[in-house]
Scaffold this motif. Structure first.
Motif, PDB file in Angstrom:
ATOM      1  N   UNK A  38       0.838  -1.201   0.000  1.00 31.84           N
ATOM      2  CA  UNK A  38       0.000   0.000   0.000  1.00 31.84           C
ATOM      3  C   UNK A  38       0.872   1.250   0.000  1.00 31.84           C
ATOM      4  N   UNK A  39       1.928   1.234   0.787  1.00 32.31           N
ATOM      5  CA  UNK A  39       2.858   2.372   0.807  1.00 32.31           C
ATOM      6  C   UNK A  39       3.477   2.577  -0.571  1.00 32.31           C
ATOM      7  N   UNK A  40       3.859   1.497  -1.226  1.00 35.90           N
ATOM      8  CA  UNK A  40       4.426   1.591  -2.573  1.00 35.90           C
ATOM      9  C   UNK A  40       3.428   2.189  -3.560  1.00 35.90           C
ATOM     10  N   UNK A  41       2.148   1.809  -3.439  1.00 35.75           N
ATOM     11  CA  UNK A  41       1.116   2.371  -4.316  1.00 35.75           C
ATOM     12  C   UNK A  41       1.001   3.877  -4.126  1.00 35.75           C
ATOM     13  N   UNK A  42       1.046   4.316  -2.871  1.00 34.36           N
ATOM     14  CA  UNK A  42       0.945   5.753  -2.608  1.00 34.36           C
ATOM     15  C   UNK A  42       2.191   6.501  -3.092  1.00 34.36           C
ATOM     16  N   UNK A  43       3.348   5.857  -3.033  1.00 35.28           N
ATOM     17  CA  UNK A  43       4.550   6.486  -3.596  1.00 35.28           C
ATOM     18  C   UNK A  43       4.406   6.655  -5.112  1.00 35.28           C
ATOM     19  N   UNK A  44       3.844   5.635  -5.768  1.00 33.12           N
ATOM     20  CA  UNK A  44       3.594   5.740  -7.210  1.00 33.12           C
ATOM     21  C   UNK A  44       2.591   6.856  -7.489  1.00 33.12           C
ATOM     22  N   UNK A  45       1.553   6.939  -6.671  1.00 30.68           N
ATOM     23  CA  UNK A  45       0.555   7.994  -6.831  1.00 30.68           C
ATOM     24  C   UNK A  45       1.191   9.374  -6.673  1.00 30.68           C
ATOM     25  N   UNK A  46       2.048   9.540  -5.671  1.00 27.13           N
ATOM     26  CA  UNK A  46       2.715  10.829  -5.463  1.00 27.13           C
ATOM     27  C   UNK A  46       3.521  11.219  -6.703  1.00 27.13           C
ATOM     28  N   UNK A  47       4.205  10.258  -7.301  1.00 26.74           N
ATOM     29  CA  UNK A  47       4.950  10.535  -8.531  1.00 26.74           C
ATOM     30  C   UNK A  47       4.043  10.957  -9.674  1.00 26.74           C
ATOM     31  N   UNK A  48       2.905  10.305  -9.807  1.00 20.20           N
ATOM     32  CA  UNK A  48       1.951  10.676 -10.854  1.00 20.20           C
ATOM     33  C   UNK A  48       1.397  12.084 -10.623  1.00 20.20           C
ATOM     34  N   UNK A  49       1.127  12.416  -9.372  1.00 22.39           N
ATOM     35  CA  UNK A  49       0.607  13.748  -9.062  1.00 22.39           C
ATOM     36  C   UNK A  49       1.661  14.806  -9.359  1.00 22.39           C
ATOM     37  N   UNK A  50       2.914  14.546  -8.975  1.00 21.63           N
ATOM     38  CA  UNK A  50       3.984  15.506  -9.257  1.00 21.63           C
ATOM     39  C   UNK A  50       4.150  15.711 -10.760  1.00 21.63           C
ATOM     40  N   UNK A  51       4.084  14.631 -11.516  1.00 20.12           N
ATOM     41  CA  UNK A  51       4.182  14.733 -12.972  1.00 20.12           C
ATOM     42  C   UNK A  51       3.036  15.567 -13.535  1.00 20.12           C
ATOM     43  N   UNK A  52       1.844  15.363 -13.012  1.00 19.50           N
ATOM     44  CA  UNK A  52       0.674  16.130 -13.454  1.00 19.50           C
ATOM     45  C   UNK A  52       0.856  17.611 -13.144  1.00 19.50           C
ATOM     46  N   UNK A  53       1.306  17.924 -11.935  1.00 15.26           N
ATOM     47  CA  UNK A  53       1.530  19.330 -11.560  1.00 15.26           C
ATOM     48  C   UNK A  53       2.583  19.974 -12.459  1.00 15.26           C
ATOM     49  N   UNK A  54       3.664  19.237 -12.732  1.00 13.62           N
ATOM     50  CA  UNK A  54       4.716  19.760 -13.618  1.00 13.62           C
ATOM     51  C   UNK A  54       4.189  19.983 -15.033  1.00 13.62           C
ATOM     52  N   UNK A  65       1.045  20.561 -16.005  1.00 12.58           N
ATOM     53  CA  UNK A  65       0.131  21.710 -16.022  1.00 12.58           C
ATOM     54  C   UNK A  65       0.921  23.016 -15.963  1.00 12.58           C
ATOM     55  N   UNK A  66       1.933  23.078 -15.103  1.00 14.27           N
ATOM     56  CA  UNK A  66       2.762  24.288 -15.007  1.00 14.27           C
ATOM     57  C   UNK A  66       3.463  24.567 -16.329  1.00 14.27           C
ATOM     58  N   UNK A  67       3.968  23.523 -16.976  1.00  9.92           N
ATOM     59  CA  UNK A  67       4.636  23.682 -18.268  1.00  9.92           C
ATOM     60  C   UNK A  67       3.659  24.179 -19.335  1.00  9.92           C
TER      61      UNK A  67
END
Length: 175
Positions: free
Chosen positions: A131-147, A149-151
């Motif tokens: 479960x922790x690994x899934x949330x780490x993957x999710x955090x990476x996806x969210x960071x990519x999305x934020x980057x 959108x900013x771009x």
């Protein structure tokens, strides 16, 4: 692509479905409620919150699912150490019902953690490593999305200025 969507309750499918969903987000408008619903629906979190810290150090809740002011305050209190350290944390939230949670730093702004994701699951047992690994993957996806959108916003801002720059160049050449 046709056929049924993957079952979001299986770990890999939750990540795949999240990536597909986040690819369709193109602006910051309504971003935090959408992300909270993803955490709640695809990852099965009973509580999903996104927090930010302002320049004065005050932590504010961007979105809490379910919406609840007291719950948002508990999440904000728990997130202080994550904002300070920049490291993920797992802990039991101080709620009437026991909830085990993961608090994840997301993004960096001026050498500081920009956001914290709080995902809590009802129960007394610590969250399993998977479960922790899934949330780490999710955090990476969210960071990519934020980057992304900013771009996109930077590109659109530059594109908006092109007509003015061309006009100035023509004016200089014609003078």
């Amino acid at each position: 692509m046709s056929g049924p969507l993957p079952d979001p309750r299986t770990p890999v499918d939750a990540v795949v479905r999240t990536a597909q969903y986040l690819a369709g987000i193109v602006s910051y408008e309504g971003l935090w409620p959408q992300l909270a619903r993803v955490v709640h629906n695809f990852y099965g979190a009973d509580i999903a919150a996104f927090l930010a810290r302002d320049a004065g150090g005050e932590i504010r809740c961007l979105q809490c699912e379910p919406e609840n002011t007291e719950l948002a305050q508990v999440c904000a209190e728990s997130a202080k150490q994550v904002f300070e350290s920049g490291f993920l944390s797992t802990e039991a939230l101080s709620l009437p019902d026991p909830h085990e949670s993961i608090l994840l730093p997301i993004g960096r702004e001026r050498q500081r953690t920009a956001y914290v994701l709080v995902a809590a699951h009802r129960g007394r047992t610590p969250l399993p490593r998977e479960t922790l690994d899934l949330y780490l993957a999710l955090a990476g996806l969210i960071e990519t999305t934020l980057d992304r959108i900013a771009s996109q916003h930077r590109f659109l801002s530059m594109a908006d200025n092109v007509p003015e720059l061309l006009f100035q160049m023509v004016e200089q050449d014609g003078a």
